[in-house]
Enzyme design. Structure first.
Site, short mmCIF file in Angstrom:
data_model
loop_
_atom_site.label_atom_id
_atom_site.label_comp_id
_atom_site.label_asym_id
_atom_site.label_seq_id
_atom_site.Cartn_x
_atom_site.Cartn_y
_atom_site.Cartn_z
N CYS A 1 14.80 -2.36 -3.89
CA CYS A 1 15.70 -2.08 -4.32
C CYS A 1 15.72 -2.16 -6.07
O CYS A 1 15.33 -3.67 -6.40
CB CYS A 1 16.94 -3.83 -3.48
SG CYS A 1 17.33 -3.47 -2.01
N ARG B 1 10.83 2.70 -7.59
CA ARG B 1 10.45 1.78 -6.94
C ARG B 1 10.20 1.75 -4.95
O ARG B 1 9.74 0.47 -4.72
CB ARG B 1 11.56 0.66 -7.29
CG ARG B 1 11.25 0.23 -8.92
CD ARG B 1 11.99 -0.45 -9.92
NE ARG B 1 12.00 -2.06 -8.66
CZ ARG B 1 11.54 -2.81 -9.50
NH1 ARG B 1 10.43 -2.78 -10.73
NH2 ARG B 1 11.61 -4.59 -8.76
N TRP C 1 16.28 -0.69 -0.74
CA TRP C 1 15.09 -0.36 0.68
C TRP C 1 15.79 -1.55 1.32
O TRP C 1 15.55 -2.50 1.37
CB TRP C 1 13.67 -0.90 0.11
CG TRP C 1 12.35 -0.80 0.70
CD1 TRP C 1 12.08 0.33 0.73
CD2 TRP C 1 11.12 -2.34 1.25
NE1 TRP C 1 10.34 -0.35 0.85
CE2 TRP C 1 10.46 -1.01 1.49
CE3 TRP C 1 11.77 -3.23 1.74
CZ2 TRP C 1 9.13 -1.83 2.18
CZ3 TRP C 1 10.56 -3.58 1.76
CH2 TRP C 1 9.97 -3.05 2.30
N ASN D 1 20.29 -7.60 -5.08
CA ASN D 1 19.23 -7.67 -4.68
C ASN D 1 18.10 -8.63 -4.31
O ASN D 1 18.85 -9.16 -4.27
CB ASN D 1 17.90 -7.54 -6.49
CG ASN D 1 18.15 -6.09 -6.29
OD1 ASN D 1 18.61 -5.21 -5.75
ND2 ASN D 1 17.18 -5.53 -7.45
N GLY D 2 17.60 -8.92 -3.07
CA GLY D 2 17.18 -10.14 -2.96
C GLY D 2 17.20 -10.57 -1.49
O GLY D 2 17.50 -9.64 -0.13
N GLU E 1 -9.90 -2.48 -0.51
CA GLU E 1 -9.03 -1.07 -1.74
C GLU E 1 -8.97 0.43 -1.10
O GLU E 1 -7.73 0.73 -1.30
CB GLU E 1 -9.26 -1.16 -3.53
CG GLU E 1 -8.19 -0.13 -4.20
CD GLU E 1 -7.03 -0.96 -4.03
OE1 GLU E 1 -6.66 -1.75 -3.07
OE2 GLU E 1 -6.00 -0.27 -5.00
N LYS F 1 -6.01 2.59 -0.03
CA LYS F 1 -5.34 3.50 -0.50
C LYS F 1 -5.29 5.12 0.43
O LYS F 1 -3.90 5.28 0.28
CB LYS F 1 -6.15 3.63 -2.01
CG LYS F 1 -6.30 3.07 -3.30
CD LYS F 1 -5.61 3.78 -3.97
CE LYS F 1 -4.05 2.15 -3.48
NZ LYS F 1 -4.05 1.06 -3.67
N GLU G 1 -2.32 3.77 2.56
CA GLU G 1 -0.72 3.85 2.67
C GLU G 1 -0.26 5.50 1.88
O GLU G 1 1.01 5.62 2.23
CB GLU G 1 -0.71 3.00 0.46
CG GLU G 1 -0.42 1.92 0.27
CD GLU G 1 -0.89 0.86 -0.90
OE1 GLU G 1 0.01 -0.06 -1.03
OE2 GLU G 1 -2.19 1.44 -1.52
N HIS H 1 -21.49 -6.65 14.37
CA HIS H 1 -20.72 -8.10 14.81
C HIS H 1 -19.95 -7.33 15.89
O HIS H 1 -18.49 -8.31 16.04
CB HIS H 1 -20.34 -8.44 14.06
CG HIS H 1 -21.93 -9.27 13.22
ND1 HIS H 1 -22.82 -9.55 13.87
CD2 HIS H 1 -22.07 -9.41 12.10
CE1 HIS H 1 -23.89 -10.45 13.35
NE2 HIS H 1 -23.40 -9.88 12.24
N LYS I 1 6.84 -0.09 -4.46
CA LYS I 1 6.60 -0.53 -5.30
C LYS I 1 6.59 -2.14 -5.62
O LYS I 1 5.69 -2.56 -6.62
CB LYS I 1 6.84 0.07 -7.07
CG LYS I 1 5.88 0.33 -8.17
CD LYS I 1 4.70 0.60 -7.93
CE LYS I 1 3.69 0.47 -9.05
NZ LYS I 1 2.28 0.32 -8.32
C1 G6P Z 1 3.27 -3.74 -3.05
C2 G6P Z 1 3.01 -2.49 -3.89
C3 G6P Z 1 1.22 -2.75 -3.40
C4 G6P Z 1 0.93 -3.73 -4.49
C5 G6P Z 1 1.81 -4.96 -4.15
C6 G6P Z 1 1.67 -5.72 -5.25
O1 G6P Z 1 3.36 -3.73 -1.71
O2 G6P Z 1 3.24 -1.31 -2.92
O3 G6P Z 1 0.66 -1.76 -4.43
O4 G6P Z 1 0.13 -3.73 -4.50
O5 G6P Z 1 2.81 -4.59 -3.61
O6 G6P Z 1 2.14 -5.93 -6.32
P1 G6P Z 1 1.83 -6.36 -7.54
O7 G6P Z 1 2.77 -5.51 -8.14
O8 G6P Z 1 2.43 -7.86 -7.37
O9 G6P Z 1 0.45 -6.58 -8.00
#
Ligand code: G6P
Length: 602
Positions: free
Chosen positions: A2, A27, A75, A99-100, A478, A482, A485, A501, A597
């Site tokens: 948001c 975001r 969001w 927001n929140g 990671e 990626k 996502e 295992h 984001k």
């Molecule tokens: C969200 C984003 C991720 C990010 C994570 C942590 O889930 O989509 O890409 O890694 O938050 O965010 P930060 O800003 O704390 O690194």
């Protein structure tokens, strides 16, 4: 996640609000809206989906002269992404954006329902505006009613509220979710992050938790609890140029290409000929520190996990990585001599922020590794190291991860220096390697082309495993993150030695395995693990500088001199692989479905 924008001024009110929302678009959101008050009349608009839909809805509307506006990108948390659930939410004469999460919204809703208030939406936010109007009916004083509202709600919030009965004024409140106020030539601005303010205000007031008040174009009344406060301004970054796509297809692609350049910034004045300087850390910061606990979410957690290998190997200090949302609620055992390190790109991730606050309450010394100066996490921590990656817009984090990993590596060397854990020759080898990473991170056009071609063979399997050992296990996590996502395909990161295992049961020709096979760490062990999978007919892409004839595909790497250089070279390869697969699938790489984001709710 948001986003909030507010504006009090005489020119381009609608455009200012829409431009502000545009800056927050990256975001992540699923609906948007705005409310504009001129004299004592409020017009409100909402639209589901992209901002373009709100632009179309507001096309016939053009406020003339002075106006007060609030706007929001939502969001969804409570209730589906529908127009009814989009903000602003309205009472009889007032409108709110928030927001929140309001944690006690259910009892408030029940109480208000008993009083005869009807609710339109499924959101927690809507209770705030009705609660305010209910207090106003009783108190006949809007300022007092707003104060009582803030006292009654629990949870996390950044709030803007306008009321037809209180012309020219925006009420605001902040707890747990960021909110800034900036003054520019054209008027007074509000935003939930710097982006909408950059270029139009020189300074901003970063509201502290518990702040609330009201503002007109000329006046600002600010309180924490019942105490009047004087606003403190801090300078804003001056340029937004780094946040344009500059000819790349997606921000994510641009940000992958940028990694080499931003890494020079990250390293600047920190790496010396035979050592590391971290001038941001106060003298004696590590005195008495016997172990490290790293805490983060998502990609930042992967950087934390990678760093534990570096801290233990290079600095000979115990280090442990934790997922923030797990750490916070499990009543963890903490030791006074632990340094608590939080890692966050945005500095606003609610889970990480809450973990940080908890560590502080327990008396631990805290350090933030963050990309955004003045963010909540940076302000909360005892000390901070900025990663200097510049604004990252792609939801799938790339350059933030690279720079976090580098800062953590430098921190490991810095601690090694303090503890005498490396001799001079080893330290020089490390700092040389750190400097060389700038070159390693450059995208090689031929390799990008090869990955583009390769990507078409990896579209229709029943899943992906990214495997690696040691440092390359967090990198495998990671790589898998990626890919899922942005491609929406199932992918898992796994320690290569653990495949036998259990997961090896899944191996067949439709299982895609991406094997990270470095030259410098556990070469033979990794090779055996990969061969076990090949024997079960998995389709295997080897990312390696070794000669490896058994894989279906090989992405041939150059680096063989240092594990971290191999790490960075492979990191670029897996980022590009995810990007090209997602592009082939026709996905919106920068704004993947369901993701935000910066996740400012727990
Ligand atoms: C969200 C984003 C991720 C990010 C994570 C942590 O889930 O989509 O890409 O890694 O938050 O965010 P930060 O800003 O704390 O690194």
């Amino acid at each position: 996640m948001c986003g909030i924008v507010g504006f009090i001024g005489s020119t381009n009110v609608k455009k200012t609000l829409l431009d502000g929302l545009k800056e927050l678009e990256y975001r992540g959101y699923d609906s948007a809206g705005m409310a504009v008050m001129q004299s004592s009349k409020i017009d409100s608009f909402k639209a589901v989906g992209k901002l373009a839909n709100l632009v179309a809805k507001t096309a016939p509307f053009e406020p003339k002269g002075f106006a007060v506006g609030i706007a929001h990108t939502r969001w969804a948390t409570h209730g589906k992404p529908t127009e009814i659930n989009a903000h602003p939410h309205q009472g009889r004469h007032s409108y709110i954006v928030h927001n929140g999460i309001i944690e006690n919204y259910l009892p408030i809703k029940e109480e208000l329902t008993k009083q005869g208030v009807g609710f339109l939406s499924q959101t927690d936010t809507e209770v705030i505006v009705h609660l305010y109007e209910s207090f106003l009916t009783r108190e006949q004083d809007a300022y007092r009613a707003f104060e009582q509202t803030i006292e009654a709600i629990e949870g996390a919030y950044a709030i803007l509220l306008i009321d037809e009965g209180v012309q020219n004024t925006i009420f605001f409140a902040k707890k747990g979710s960021p909110l800034q106020i900036g003054d520019g030539d054209r008027g007074r601005f509000f935003a939930s992050s710097d982006a909408p303010l950059i270029g139009i205000c020189d300074n901003a007031i970063y509201l502290e938790d518990g702040s609330w008040g009201w503002a007109t174009a000329e006046t600002l009344s600010l309180f924490v609890g019942k105490t009047p406060m004087t606003a403190q301004k801090k300078p804003l970054p001056i340029s937004q140029s780094s946040a344009q796509k500059e000819g790349f297809r997606f921000f994510m692609e641009k940000e992958i290409y940028e990694q080499s350049k931003v890494m020079s910034e990250t390293l600047m004045s920190r790496v010396m000929a035979s050592g590391v300087r971290l001038d941001e850390l106060p003298e004696g910061f590590f005195d008495g520190v016997e172990s490290l606990r790293l805490c983060a979410c998502g990609t930042s957690y992967h950087a934390a996990l990678a760093a534990t290998y570096l801290f233990e190997r290079l600095s000979r200090i115990e280090a442990r990585a934790e997922i923030a949302s797990e750490f916070h609620y499990r009543d963890p055992m903490l030791r006074n001599n632990e340094l608590f390190i939080v890692i966050s790109q945005s500095g606003e991730t609610a889970d990480t922020l809450e973990a940080l606050k908890m560590a502080k309450r327990s008396g631990l010394k805290t350090l933030a590794i963050c990309n955004v100066d003045n963010s909540s996490i940076v302000r909360e921590a005892d000390a901070a190291l900025l990663t200097r990656a510049g604004i990252e817009k792609g939801v799938a984090s790339t350059k933030a991860f690279a720079t976090q990993t580098m800062v953590l590596w430098l921190l490991a060397l810095f601690i090694a220096q303090k503890r005498g854990a490396l001799d001079e020759e080893q330290m020089t080898a490390e700092t040389n390697a750190a400097r060389r990473s700038v070159k390693t991170l450059m995208v090689q056009p031929d390799r990008h082309e090869q990955i583009k071609r390769l990507s078409k063979r990896y579209l229709h399997g029943h899943g992906f495993f990214f495997i690696g050992r040691d440092l390359f296990y967090p990198l495998a996590l990671e790589g898998a993150l990626k890919l899922k996502e942005i491609s929406y395909m199932h992918a898992e990161g796994y320690p290569a030695g653990e495949m036998k295992h259990g997961p090896i049961a899944l191996a067949d020709s439709k299982l895609f395995t991406i094997a990270l096979m470095p030259h410098t760490l556990l070469r033979e062990k990794m090779r055996s693990n990969v061969e076990e999978l090949i024997a079960r007919d998995t389709t295997l892409l080897a990312i390696t500088s070794e000669h490896f004839a058994f894989a279906d595909d090989v992405l041939q790497m150059d680096e063989r001199s240092h594990p971290m250089l191999e790490f960075f070279e492979m990191m670029v390869a897996i980022q590009l692989l995810a990007l090209e697969i997602a592009i082939r699938l026709g996905n919106d790489v920068d704004m993947p479905r369901n993701l935000a984001k910066s996740v400012t709710v727990e």
